[in-house]
Write an enzyme that holds these catalytic residues in place. Structure first.
Site, mmCIF file in Angstrom:
data_model
loop_
_atom_site.group_PDB
_atom_site.id
_atom_site.type_symbol
_atom_site.label_atom_id
_atom_site.label_comp_id
_atom_site.label_asym_id
_atom_site.label_seq_id
_atom_site.Cartn_x
_atom_site.Cartn_y
_atom_site.Cartn_z
ATOM 1 N N SER A 136 0.855 -1.191 0.000
ATOM 2 C CA SER A 136 0.000 0.000 0.000
ATOM 3 C C SER A 136 0.882 1.229 0.000
ATOM 4 C CB SER A 136 -0.871 -0.003 1.266
ATOM 5 O OG SER A 136 -1.469 1.267 1.469
ATOM 6 N N TYR A 149 -1.505 -0.591 10.596
ATOM 7 C CA TYR A 149 -1.643 -0.899 9.164
ATOM 8 C C TYR A 149 -0.378 -0.459 8.404
ATOM 9 C CZ TYR A 149 -3.727 -1.153 4.487
ATOM 10 O OH TYR A 149 -3.987 -1.451 3.176
ATOM 11 N N LYS A 153 2.314 -2.904 6.408
ATOM 12 C CA LYS A 153 2.620 -2.781 4.973
ATOM 13 C C LYS A 153 4.105 -2.473 4.743
ATOM 14 C CE LYS A 153 -1.436 -3.761 3.254
ATOM 15 N NZ LYS A 153 -1.632 -5.006 2.482
HETATM 16 P P1 NDP Z 1 -11.323 -5.998 1.201
HETATM 17 O O1 NDP Z 1 -11.438 -5.734 2.654
HETATM 18 O O2 NDP Z 1 -12.384 -5.498 0.295
HETATM 19 O O3 NDP Z 1 -11.119 -7.574 0.932
HETATM 20 C C1 NDP Z 1 -10.198 -8.286 1.701
HETATM 21 C C2 NDP Z 1 -10.260 -9.755 1.369
HETATM 22 O O4 NDP Z 1 -9.300 -10.420 2.209
HETATM 23 C C3 NDP Z 1 -11.607 -10.385 1.654
HETATM 24 O O5 NDP Z 1 -11.948 -11.273 0.624
HETATM 25 C C4 NDP Z 1 -11.360 -11.119 2.960
HETATM 26 O O6 NDP Z 1 -12.111 -12.298 3.132
HETATM 27 C C5 NDP Z 1 -9.918 -11.519 2.830
HETATM 28 N N1 NDP Z 1 -9.385 -11.826 4.163
HETATM 29 C C6 NDP Z 1 -9.243 -10.989 5.213
HETATM 30 N N2 NDP Z 1 -8.784 -11.649 6.287
HETATM 31 C C7 NDP Z 1 -8.644 -12.947 5.902
HETATM 32 C C8 NDP Z 1 -8.234 -14.124 6.571
HETATM 33 N N3 NDP Z 1 -7.889 -14.124 7.868
HETATM 34 N N4 NDP Z 1 -8.208 -15.289 5.878
HETATM 35 C C9 NDP Z 1 -8.581 -15.324 4.578
HETATM 36 N N5 NDP Z 1 -8.989 -14.237 3.900
HETATM 37 C C10 NDP Z 1 -9.027 -13.065 4.555
HETATM 38 O O7 NDP Z 1 -9.898 -5.387 0.795
HETATM 39 P P2 NDP Z 1 -9.380 -4.679 -0.565
HETATM 40 O O8 NDP Z 1 -9.837 -5.428 -1.741
HETATM 41 O O9 NDP Z 1 -9.653 -3.235 -0.440
HETATM 42 O O10 NDP Z 1 -7.801 -4.831 -0.363
HETATM 43 C C11 NDP Z 1 -7.029 -5.814 -1.034
HETATM 44 C C12 NDP Z 1 -5.556 -5.523 -0.772
HETATM 45 O O11 NDP Z 1 -5.239 -4.202 -1.214
HETATM 46 C C13 NDP Z 1 -5.156 -5.566 0.706
HETATM 47 O O12 NDP Z 1 -3.864 -6.098 0.830
HETATM 48 C C14 NDP Z 1 -5.153 -4.101 1.095
HETATM 49 O O13 NDP Z 1 -4.332 -3.851 2.219
HETATM 50 C C15 NDP Z 1 -4.610 -3.495 -0.164
HETATM 51 N N6 NDP Z 1 -4.888 -2.076 -0.320
HETATM 52 C C16 NDP Z 1 -6.179 -1.620 -0.289
HETATM 53 C C17 NDP Z 1 -6.434 -0.276 -0.418
HETATM 54 C C18 NDP Z 1 -7.814 0.284 -0.356
HETATM 55 O O14 NDP Z 1 -7.959 1.508 -0.207
HETATM 56 N N7 NDP Z 1 -8.860 -0.508 -0.464
HETATM 57 C C19 NDP Z 1 -5.334 0.701 -0.612
HETATM 58 C C20 NDP Z 1 -4.028 0.096 -0.659
HETATM 59 C C21 NDP Z 1 -3.832 -1.237 -0.514
HETATM 60 P P3 NDP Z 1 -13.711 -12.330 3.361
HETATM 61 O O15 NDP Z 1 -14.331 -11.906 2.089
HETATM 62 O O16 NDP Z 1 -14.014 -13.714 3.694
HETATM 63 O O17 NDP Z 1 -13.957 -11.377 4.481
#
Ligand code: NDP
Length: 244
Positions: A136, A149, A153
């Site tokens: 991120s 967080y 990262k």
């Molecule tokens: P979301 O919160 O929309 O989705 C996260 C996903 O990760 C979900 O499918 C969730 O599962 C899964 N997950 C979380 N914990 C676990 C666990 N313990 N075991 C298995 N699966 C898990 O996140 P984003 O799509 O926004 O983010 C994706 C990536 O991008 C992340 O690494 C985030 O840090 C990074 N990012 C996001 C930004 C943003 O603004 N959105 C900015 C910069 C980076 P479930 O569906 O079952 O809950």
């Protein structure tokens, strides 16, 4: 390169929603065999309803042994995107040890767990690979209320460099991407407040947040042979935020 994902197995963690879900669907469209890991079965069912060629793997990535067991039947996996993460935001003075444990477990330790299992197998089989860790902009910039967080990262970026160093000799490349805000469920936790959003937007030269596809396409590039000599980088996808 149009067909390069045919006959390739790609594992995407956190594929139940947000960026991971869009990425899994796009890779399946490109002909890859997609292994979609996520925690909640309901979200995985909805993903498979959109493309029934995707193989869902329901596991909590905090469970080290269960995660390794869940991956084994799907090996070899030549392409991996460590995308799963959680965000828990609190002012620094109110951070709790539980928050630290959850964030570092999901955001950092799970990358080690999944990548070890996949890379060990590739090395045994003498197959090349490409791994992309989703970091991120928060890895390189301090954001209010994001202390744990941001720390997690920054750890992802450090881990990426050492993985690149140690797996490179086995022809397994490892890179990370550093997106700015994307208004997924996670993005909305920090940025749905209009004032906060305006503050962040004013620091992004392109004056907008990233769309999911803005993140998906560079990840696919880093997975592909088009980036064959790129190893150990952190690629900002931030409209210029980190450059200012
Ligand atoms: P979301 O919160 O929309 O989705 C996260 C996903 O990760 C979900 O499918 C969730 O599962 C899964 N997950 C979380 N914990 C676990 C666990 N313990 N075991 C298995 N699966 C898990 O996140 P984003 O799509 O926004 O983010 C994706 C990536 O991008 C992340 O690494 C985030 O840090 C990074 N990012 C996001 C930004 C943003 O603004 N959105 C900015 C910069 C980076 P479930 O569906 O079952 O809950």
């Amino acid at each position: 390169t149009e067909n390069e994902f045919h006959n390739k197995t790609v594992c995407v963690t956190g594929a139940g929603r947000g960026i991971g879900k869009a990425l899994a669907l796009r890779l399946a469209e490109l002909g890859a065999k997609v292994i979609a890991i996520s925690k909640s079965d309901e979200n995985l069912k909805q993903l498979v309803a959109l493309n029934n060629k995707i193989s869902p793997v329901c596991v909590d990535l905090c469970d080290w042994n269960a995660t390794k067991e869940a991956i084994k039947p799907h090996l070899p996996i030549q392409l991996l995107v460590n995308n799963a993460a959680v965000a828990i935001l609190h002012p620094f003075l109110e951070v709790k040890p539980e928050d630290f444990d959850v964030l570092f477990n999901v955001n950092v330790r799970s990358i080690i767990c999944v990548s070890q299992e996949i890379a060990r197998d590739l090395i045994e089989r003498k197959l090349p690979g490409s791994i992309v860790n989703v970091s991120s902009q928060a890895s390189a910039a301090g954001l209010k209320d994001h202390s744990i967080y941001c720390s997690s990262k920054a750890a992802v970026d450090g881990l990426t460099r050492v993985m690149a160093l140690e797996l490179g000799p086995h022809n397994i490349r490892v890179n990370s991407v550093q997106p700015t805000v994307v208004l997924t469920e996670m993005g909305r936790i920090g940025w749905s407040d209009e004032k906060k959003a305006a503050g962040m937007l004013s620091k992004i030269p392109l004056h907008r947040f990233a769309e999911v596809d803005d993140v998906v396409e560079p990840i696919i590039y880093l997975l592909s042979n088009r980036s064959a000599m790129i190893n150990g980088v952190g690629l900002p996808i931030d409209g210029g935020f980190l450059a200012t």
